[in-house]
Design an enzyme around this catalytic site. Structure first.
Site, PDB file in Angstrom:
ATOM      1  N   SER A 132       0.852  -1.183   0.000  1.00 37.33           N
ATOM      2  CA  SER A 132       0.000   0.000   0.000  1.00 37.33           C
ATOM      3  C   SER A 132       0.886   1.231   0.000  1.00 37.33           C
ATOM      4  O   SER A 132       2.032   1.192   0.470  1.00 37.33           O
ATOM      5  CB  SER A 132      -0.894   0.020   1.239  1.00 37.33           C
ATOM      6  OG  SER A 132      -1.541   1.272   1.396  1.00 37.33           O
ATOM      7  N   TYR A 145      -2.708  -0.802   9.726  1.00 34.61           N
ATOM      8  CA  TYR A 145      -2.653  -1.079   8.300  1.00 34.61           C
ATOM      9  C   TYR A 145      -1.339  -0.555   7.712  1.00 34.61           C
ATOM     10  O   TYR A 145      -0.637  -1.261   6.983  1.00 34.61           O
ATOM     11  CB  TYR A 145      -3.845  -0.419   7.606  1.00 34.61           C
ATOM     12  CG  TYR A 145      -3.965  -0.733   6.137  1.00 34.61           C
ATOM     13  CD1 TYR A 145      -4.467  -1.950   5.705  1.00 34.61           C
ATOM     14  CD2 TYR A 145      -3.572   0.196   5.173  1.00 34.61           C
ATOM     15  CE1 TYR A 145      -4.591  -2.239   4.353  1.00 34.61           C
ATOM     16  CE2 TYR A 145      -3.693  -0.079   3.819  1.00 34.61           C
ATOM     17  CZ  TYR A 145      -4.198  -1.300   3.420  1.00 34.61           C
ATOM     18  OH  TYR A 145      -4.306  -1.584   2.079  1.00 34.61           O
TER      19      TYR A 145
END
Length: 240
Positions: A132, A145
């Site tokens: 990401s 995350y």
């Protein structure tokens, strides 16, 4: 676009492709390019549009026994895509949930990679991990995350070195803001959506199909001398 790649005869597994999102788009793209594709997901069934299209296994990537059982039941694998991940914007400061996010996103990526290592070694195959852009940015509302995806990038580099002698290439992609089921909650905030569009040089959120093409490239012989890299696919967000 994806028919430019030829994966006829390739056996592909996309881990984390049961919902409308990046994993499902990648699975469809590989199938459109001629591959035999299987998918997994946490849900009992995949999204309705993919039912009957792919061989499907419900899989909890935090369950090492289940992951190993799936690997042992897979006679051959050429390409493994690790896409299973969770996040919950604004909830990840809770220590127990932080730990769960890391267990799914980081440890789950390693569990599946390690379990399928013998199959990939036999095939001199390819592993692509989904990281990401939060691997590079701080994320006050998604700290687990971000931390887990940063670790996925480092894991990708380490596995690329460790498995190069086995003929396995290991790479990653780092998506930016993508229109998926997972991002639906954040997209209910008009100010957030507008801020993303304003900062992104290409002026929009990405679509899952925007991630599929680069993944197919990394899995192809066109990327035959690439390993340990992470491609940013974010419309220019990370350079703005």
């Amino acid at each position: 676009m994806h028919t430019r790649f030829d994966f006829a005869g390739a056996e592909v597994l996309v881990v984390g492709a049961s919902r409308a999102g990046i994993g499902a788009a990648i699975a469809r793209a590989f199938q459109d390019a001629g591959a035999s594709v299987a998918i997994t997901g946490a849900e009992p069934e995949p999204a309705e549009e993919d039912r009957g299209r792919f061989a499907y296994t419900q899989l909890d990537v935090t369950d090492g026994t289940a992951v190993q059982a799936l690997a042992e039941a897979t006679p051959r694998l050429d390409i493994l895509i690790n896409c299973a991940a969770i996040t919950a914007r604004g909830e990840e400061m809770a220590p127990a949930f932080f730990q769960h996010v890391v267990d799914v996103n980081l440890h789950g990526t390693f569990r599946t990679a390690e379990a399928f290592h013998p199959r990939l070694k036999a095939a001199k195959g390819v592993l692509v991990n989904i990281a990401s852009m939060y691997a590079m940015f701080g994320s006050p509302r998604n700290p687990a995350y971000g931390a887990s995806k940063a670790a996925v990038v480092q894991l990708t580099k380490s596995l690329a070195i460790a498995w190069a002698g086995d003929g396995i290439r290991v790479n990653a992609v780092a998506p930016g803001f993508i229109v998926t089921q997972q991002s639906a909650r954040s997209r209910t905030d008009p100010a957030h959506v507008a801020a993303v569009n304003l900062r992104t040089p290409m002026g929009r959120w990405g679509e899952p199909e925007d991630i599929a093409g680069p993944v197919l490239f990394l899995a192809s012989q066109a990327a035959g001398f690439m390993t340990g890299t992470c491609l940013a696919i974010d419309g220019g967000y990370s350079i703005a």
